[in-house]
Each structure stands twice: as C-alpha cells, then as structure tokens.
Design an enzyme around this catalytic site. Structure first.
Site, short mmCIF file in Angstrom:
data_model
loop_
_atom_site.label_atom_id
_atom_site.label_comp_id
_atom_site.label_asym_id
_atom_site.label_seq_id
_atom_site.Cartn_x
_atom_site.Cartn_y
_atom_site.Cartn_z
N CYS A 2 7.20 -1.94 -13.82
CA CYS A 2 7.20 -1.53 -15.22
C CYS A 2 6.04 -1.96 -16.05
O CYS A 2 5.54 -3.02 -15.74
CB CYS A 2 8.63 -1.73 -15.92
SG CYS A 2 9.84 -1.26 -14.97
N ARG A 27 1.97 0.55 -12.66
CA ARG A 27 3.13 -0.27 -12.47
C ARG A 27 4.43 0.27 -12.44
O ARG A 27 5.32 -0.42 -12.04
CB ARG A 27 3.05 -1.30 -13.96
CG ARG A 27 1.76 -2.00 -14.28
CD ARG A 27 1.89 -2.85 -15.57
NE ARG A 27 2.78 -3.86 -15.14
CZ ARG A 27 2.27 -5.06 -14.68
NH1 ARG A 27 1.35 -5.17 -14.33
NH2 ARG A 27 3.26 -6.00 -14.87
N TRP A 74 9.42 1.46 -13.35
CA TRP A 74 9.77 1.48 -11.95
C TRP A 74 11.19 0.98 -11.77
O TRP A 74 11.30 -0.25 -11.65
CB TRP A 74 8.71 0.71 -11.08
CG TRP A 74 9.18 0.72 -9.63
CD1 TRP A 74 8.44 1.69 -8.67
CD2 TRP A 74 9.59 -0.15 -8.91
NE1 TRP A 74 8.66 1.40 -7.48
CE2 TRP A 74 9.59 0.32 -7.35
CE3 TRP A 74 10.59 -1.20 -9.06
CZ2 TRP A 74 10.08 -0.44 -6.46
CZ3 TRP A 74 11.17 -1.68 -7.89
CH2 TRP A 74 10.90 -1.44 -6.79
N ASN A 100 9.98 -5.41 -18.93
CA ASN A 100 9.49 -5.47 -17.80
C ASN A 100 10.06 -6.74 -16.80
O ASN A 100 9.89 -8.15 -17.24
CB ASN A 100 8.05 -5.64 -17.68
CG ASN A 100 7.33 -5.80 -16.27
OD1 ASN A 100 8.01 -5.50 -15.25
ND2 ASN A 100 6.42 -6.51 -16.01
N GLY A 101 10.91 -6.54 -15.77
CA GLY A 101 11.47 -7.75 -15.15
C GLY A 101 12.90 -7.66 -14.79
O GLY A 101 13.33 -6.42 -14.50
N GLU A 483 -3.09 -2.53 8.91
CA GLU A 483 -3.50 -1.99 7.48
C GLU A 483 -3.42 -0.60 7.57
O GLU A 483 -3.19 -0.01 6.72
CB GLU A 483 -4.39 -2.87 7.30
CG GLU A 483 -5.19 -2.39 5.80
CD GLU A 483 -4.45 -2.13 4.57
OE1 GLU A 483 -3.07 -2.86 4.54
OE2 GLU A 483 -4.98 -2.16 3.68
N LYS A 487 -1.58 1.95 5.27
CA LYS A 487 -2.13 3.10 4.28
C LYS A 487 -1.55 4.58 4.53
O LYS A 487 -1.42 5.19 3.69
CB LYS A 487 -3.81 3.19 4.60
CG LYS A 487 -4.56 1.90 4.09
CD LYS A 487 -4.48 1.83 2.61
CE LYS A 487 -3.76 1.18 2.13
NZ LYS A 487 -3.73 -0.19 1.90
N GLU A 490 2.05 4.77 3.31
CA GLU A 490 2.49 4.56 1.81
C GLU A 490 1.76 5.86 1.11
O GLU A 490 2.57 6.22 0.01
CB GLU A 490 2.01 3.29 1.20
CG GLU A 490 0.68 3.13 1.15
CD GLU A 490 0.36 1.88 0.64
OE1 GLU A 490 0.85 1.21 -0.37
OE2 GLU A 490 -0.79 1.01 0.79
N HIS A 506 5.20 -3.44 26.27
CA HIS A 506 6.53 -4.19 26.12
C HIS A 506 7.50 -3.46 25.33
O HIS A 506 8.27 -4.07 24.90
CB HIS A 506 6.10 -5.67 25.43
CG HIS A 506 5.09 -6.36 26.39
ND1 HIS A 506 5.58 -6.97 27.65
CD2 HIS A 506 3.75 -6.76 26.22
CE1 HIS A 506 4.63 -7.72 27.97
NE2 HIS A 506 3.34 -7.48 27.27
N LYS A 605 2.31 -0.38 -8.32
CA LYS A 605 1.02 -1.19 -8.11
C LYS A 605 1.28 -2.70 -7.84
O LYS A 605 0.86 -3.26 -6.95
CB LYS A 605 -0.30 -0.86 -9.08
CG LYS A 605 -1.52 -1.94 -8.68
CD LYS A 605 -2.08 -1.00 -7.43
CE LYS A 605 -3.42 -1.87 -7.21
NZ LYS A 605 -3.83 -1.22 -5.78
C1 AGP Z 1 -1.07 -1.98 -0.63
O1 AGP Z 1 -1.71 -0.70 -0.38
C2 AGP Z 1 0.33 -1.89 -1.22
N1 AGP Z 1 -0.17 -1.47 -2.63
C3 AGP Z 1 0.95 -3.28 -1.25
O2 AGP Z 1 1.21 -3.53 0.10
C4 AGP Z 1 -0.05 -4.59 -1.81
O3 AGP Z 1 -0.72 -4.89 -1.19
C5 AGP Z 1 1.11 -5.61 -2.05
O4 AGP Z 1 2.39 -5.31 -2.84
C6 AGP Z 1 0.65 -7.09 -2.57
O5 AGP Z 1 0.05 -6.81 -3.71
P1 AGP Z 1 -0.82 -8.02 -4.55
O6 AGP Z 1 -1.99 -7.82 -3.64
O7 AGP Z 1 -1.02 -7.28 -5.85
O8 AGP Z 1 -0.04 -9.21 -4.53
#
Ligand code: AGP
Length: 610
Positions: A2, A27, A74, A100-101, A483, A487, A490, A506, A605
């Site tokens: 948020c 956010r 969020w 926010n929290g 990674e 990508k 998500e 395995h 984010k």
């Molecule tokens: C990756 O594309 C994501 N947005 C997510 O995994 C991100 O890397 C993770 O939440 C960690 O965030 P930070 O680097 O801000 O701590």
C-alpha cells in the site's frame, strides 16, 4: 504494501494526491481512495481497480481542497472492494485515516469497540484505528493518536486528518516507511521519495516511533509519550524523469533496456581494472575482518534478490573461499540460524522495505553479526539499519517484475566477491585485473545484444499459448533458470518452474512432453557438455527446446527448436548476460497474452508485510 500520501497547503490537494498516488501505485493497485476536508466537511471518494477509476471519479465530480490524504491498496484484510478501500473513518466520520501495514491485534480491539457500540463498515484492520482514535479524541488529534498507538500492535505508516482540526495532518510510523516532504507554505507526507520529488527535495525520514503533526508551515515530531524527537531535513538527489516511461510501452521494457547503463552506474568509481583494484567507498568493513575474522557469510533475501544471492554463494565460496549459505528471509527469521560476530549477514533488497528481509537484518544485528545490505533505494529502512550498505545505482524501478535491479545486485556481489578474494590472498592481482575487465565489458555486450531482440519476439509469439514452461540451468546459471521462471510466472501467469538441470531425472522430467517448452541456459563453460546431455534427455521426451547459447555455437542448432544467441562471455560473468533474454522472453509472452506487464495481478512492488 500500500502507498499513502497526504498534502496540506494552498494548492489543490486532490491534484497533488492523485499524481502522488500514480507514483505509489507500484506498492498496490487493487483499489484507491482520497479524503479531503472542505469547510469542515469530510469528502471521501474510493474506487476499486486501477487508479484511473479514481481519476475518472474526480474528473466527473471535481472538488478542490487544501488538505487531504490518499491511499493505493494491496489487500491484506478484506477483499478489494469499495468498503475495504482506504481512507477509513470512525462512525461519526470525524477521524479519517490511511494506513500501510498490518494491525496484528485488530480482532481483539474490534470486539472491544463493538461491545462499546461502534459499528464497522469494512473488513479491514485499519478501520479499528479510526474508531480507537475517536474513543480518545478530546479536541486534540495528536493526543488521541498518541493514546491509540499505545494500544495497537503491528506495523504502520498512518496519515490521519480530522474534520474538527482541518489545519493539520497527523502521521506516524512503525516498521513501514513514511517520509515528510518539506515545502514552502505547504507540506507533504508519503510512503516514498518518488511521490514527493515533483514538489520538493527536502525530506524528513521518520523513524520508528515518530508521530508528526504537519501543518502548512510547521512540522513537529514527537513520540507516544509526547517527548520531542529530533529530526533532520535531508536534501534528496534523485532524477524524477527516471520514473517516467520515456517512450517505452512499459516500465519493464524500459528497465530491461536500461541495464547497460545501470550496470555501468553500479560499477562506476568502484572498479579499476588497469590497476587491479576495487574501491567501495561506502563499505567500511575492516580488511582484517575479511582476511581473518570472518567465519562465514549468510545471504538473506526474497524473490529475485534471493536468486541473486544464490549466484553469490558460488562467487564467495569459489573465489573468496568463504563458506556461504543463502536463505529466504521468511524462512531465515523463523528458524534458529547459527550466527555470531564472525558471521557476515548480507541482505539483498531492491526496495529496502521488504518486511521479512528487514526482520532478518534485525535478527542478525541482535546476534551481533556484521551486516551489509545491497540495496537500491537510498534512505530505505534496510539501508538505514544495516551497518554497511552498497547501493545498486539503478534508479527507480517501477515495473513490479525486477529486472535492472537484479543485474545491479549481481554486479555489486561480483565486485565484493572479487575484492574479498584478492584481499584474502585467493586471487592474484593479474587474475583480478582480468575479471574486472570482464565486468567492465559486460554493459557493452548487453547493449549489442539489445540491438536485435527479434529472435526473442519470435519465440515468445510461438510459445505464448503454452501452459507450462521449464527452465533449466547448472552451476552459475541455475539461479538464472529460477529467475527466468519467476519472471514468466509473475507477469504472464503461466506455470513455470526452474530446475538445476541435473535434477531433472530425479522427478521433474516426468512433466516433459511435446507440449512443454524447456528453456535451457547452455552457454560455453565448464558445465556446457553436461547441459547438452540434459537437453538431449528433454528432447528425447518430446520437449520443445529453447536454448540460450553463446554466439556462433553451431552445434546447439541441431539440438534445439529455437536458439537465442548471446554475446560470448566467460562463464564466470555469464549470469549477468543470460538473464537478459529470459527477461525479454517473459516480457514479450506477457505482451502477447495481453497481461498487465507492469502491474501483474495479486502483486505489489515492495512487500512490506510478512
Ligand atoms: C521479482 O520480480 C519480484 N518483484 C519479487 O520477487 C522481489 O524481488 C521480492 O519481493 C524482493 O523485493 P526487494 O528486492 O524489494 O526486497
């Protein structure tokens, strides 16, 4: 998660809050709302979905005010709906709050308030706080907030206004970021710097426990016991233009293409290949500690940053010969890691606000460990709380999917590992020079690669309809497979899994048939032959092979359905190169599927709640 923002001054609060919310939308973006006070009357508008809906609301029914607060959500407690969207009020609509929290003891407080006759309109934890403030309110908003904060447990950044005191915003912070923007005859509050930059560079970064009373021309910061807290106004250097799309269709694409420059920025002034020297000004860890005292490294992070950590394990162990483990922050904080003052804990975080990573950092500090953060956001909680910080100089990353900050994190980790390897006598000056030259040359190679991304678009178009993807890699490129898969998941919502290629037989090889694309990182190096065998195994089961291979590798053409060539690099540096086509593959698949690239569903984010 948020984002919150507030304004008090002579301009129209609605315009300032709306444009601030746009900057904070990364956010959280499942609903948004604004509250303003006009002639001692509170007006609240809220809408579900993207911010454009709220914009529309104000365009259809404009309103002008000199004080207001806004929120982009969020969801944590209660589904995304108008009732659950912020701002929230008490039952008399006198106290208005954005948050926010997470308020952890909200259920108990809510029961108590309901027994006292309070009626609730939402399912949120936040509404409880508005009601509690009302309970304590006796014509002094600051006092009522102080009394309320004593009762609540959890994390928060609050912005609060009150119809009886329309000349002030009260804000408070505990384990969630909150910044006051200092203007001339106007002041601002916001969750991050980017939302304030169009208006001011002078900022106060609130600390945990701070409660501020913000009026047009005065800012007073106190604690719950009404003691004054000392604050410093800092002037923030940052380019607001970096937060724009600059002609790219999406932030993610812009950020992928920025990587040659962001890697250069992260290297700049820190490596001297001709002299065989690394100089990281900000890191003041004593050479003696690195040479002798350190017993092990523990790298802790989440998501993409965790995968950067996995690459670093190989670097620290192979080059610097320091035993290294890597852990997911949400696991690390709840197990009992063996830590002492000889352990260096490295936390990696783009935002510097990830709740679990921050908690891991605090745990490490409590155990007396040396701490180092690799962080992108200046003045974030993690960068302020860690004893040492290396900034990845990537500028704001707006796309929810991390791209340029991943290669920034890798770059910083490479420099560290090489520096420490040399200092510990495990690498000669000559070898250090060679490796530093390799690093220095990588931005140009990425630039060349980005000149023609057509082959990736073709693969993306052919495979966008597939339901499952597998990503395989070995050694330094195993984390890149993980990674790459992250990508794709998500931003396109396709099920994708990354595996260490040698693990396939395995179990996971059972997944492969003619409908499954298998993306294999198969660049030149010590595991190349092994990965070719893994490609053969996947092909034998009918898998559609997409190989990421080093330029001019002809052999691989006969073994793959599609080949994406990347410029030749040494295997050591290859992860910084091989991730680029995987980022682009995910990007173009997402575009072909019509997904929301920059703001994928269910995500935000920075994950400031655990
Ligand atoms: C990756 O594309 C994501 N947005 C997510 O995994 C991100 O890397 C993770 O939440 C960690 O965030 P930070 O680097 O801000 O701590």
């Amino acid at each position: 998660m948020c984002g919150i923002i507030g304004y008090i001054g002579k301009a129209n609060a609605v315009d300032i809050i709306l444009s601030g919310l746009k900057k904070l939308e990364y956010r959280g973006y499942d609903s948004a709302g604004i509250a303003v006070i006009v002639d001692r009357k509170v007006h609240i508008r809220r809408s579900v979905g993207k911010l454009c809906n709220l914009y529309l609301n104000f365009r259809e029914r404009p309103i002008s005010a000199n004080i207001g607060i806004g929120h982009t959500r969020w969801a944590t407690h209660g589904k995304p709906s108008e009732e659950n969207a912020h701002p929230h009020t008490d039952y008399t609509k006198s106290i208005v709050i954005v948050h926010n929290g997470i308020i952890e003891n909200y259920a108990k407080l809510r029961d108590e308030l309901q027994n006292n006759g309070h009626e609730f309109k939402s399912e949120t934890d936040t509404e409880v706080v508005a009601h509690l403030i009302k309970e304590h309110y006796k014509n002094n908003l600051l006092y009522a907030v102080q009394k309320t904060l004593i009762k609540i447990e959890g994390s928060y950044a609050f912005g609060i206004i009150c119809k009886e005191e329309p000349d002030k915003i009260i804000c408070a912070r505990q384990d969630a970021p909150l910044i006051i923007g200092v203007g001339k005859d106007e002041n601002f509050i916001a969750s991050d710097v980017a939302a304030l930059l169009p208006h001011t560079r002078d900022m106060i970064f609130l600390e945990n426990g701070d409660i501020a009373e913000v009026t047009v021309d005065k800012i007073i910061v106190k604690d719950v016991k009404n003691n004054m807290r000392s604050v410093k106004i800092k002037s923030v250097e940052c380019d607001a233009v970096q937060s724009e799309k600059s002609g790219y269709k999406h932030f993610m694409l812009k950020e992928i293409f920025e990587q040659p420059s962001t890697i250069e920025n992260t290297l700049n002034g820190r490596i001297y290949p001709n002299e065989g020297r690394v100089f990281i000004e900000e890191v003041k860890i004593k050479e003696e500690y690195i040479k002798k005292d350190i017993s092990n490294i523990c790298v802790v992070a989440c998501g993409t940053a965790y995968y950067a950590g996995l690459v670093s394990k190989i670097l620290f162990e192979e080059f610097a010969k320091i035993p290294t483990e890597v852990d997911i922050a949400s696991e690390f904080r709840y197990r009992e890691p063996i830590l002492n003052e000889k352990t260096l804990v490295i936390v990696i975080s783009q935002s510097g606000e990830t709740a679990d990573t921050l908690a891991a950092l605090r745990l490490a500090k409590n155990k007396g460990c040396q701490t180092l953060a690799i962080c992108n956001v200046i003045e974030s909680s993690i960068s302020r709380e860690s004893v040492h910080v290396i900034y990845t100089c990537c500028g704001p990353e707006i796309g929810v999917a991390s791209t340029k900050t991943f290669t920034g994190q890798l770059t910083a980790l490479y420099i560290l590992a090489l520096d420490w390897a040399f200092k510990r006598g495990k690498l000669t000056k000559e070898s250090l020079k060679i490796y530093l030259k390799e690093l220095e040359g990588i931005p140009l190679k990425i630039r060349l690669f980005l000149e023609d991304v057509k082959p990736i678009k073709i693969v993306a178009k052919m495979l966008a309809h597939k339901k499952i993807f597998l990503y395989l890699g070995r050694y330094l490129n195993y984390p890149i497979a993980l990674e790459g898969a992250l990508k794709l998941k998500e931003i396109s919502y396709i099920h994708a899994e990354g595996y260490a290629a040698g693990e396939m037989k395995h179990g996971p090889i059972a997944l492969i048939d003619a409908s499954v694309p298998v993306v294999v990182v198969a660049v030149a190096g010590r595991v190349y032959k092994k990965i070719i065998s893994n490609i053969e195994e996947a092909r034998a089961r009918g898998g559609v092979i997409i190989a990421v291979a080093s330029d001019s590798n002809e052999e691989i053409k006969n073994k793959s359905d599609y080949v994406i060539y990347v410029p030749k690099t040494s295997e050591f540096i290859s992860p910084i190169m091989t991730i680029i086509p995987l980022q682009l593959l995910a990007y173009y698949i997402s575009v072909f599927l019509g997904c929301d690239v920059d703001q994928p569903r269910n995500l935000a984010k920075s994950v400031t709640v655990e």
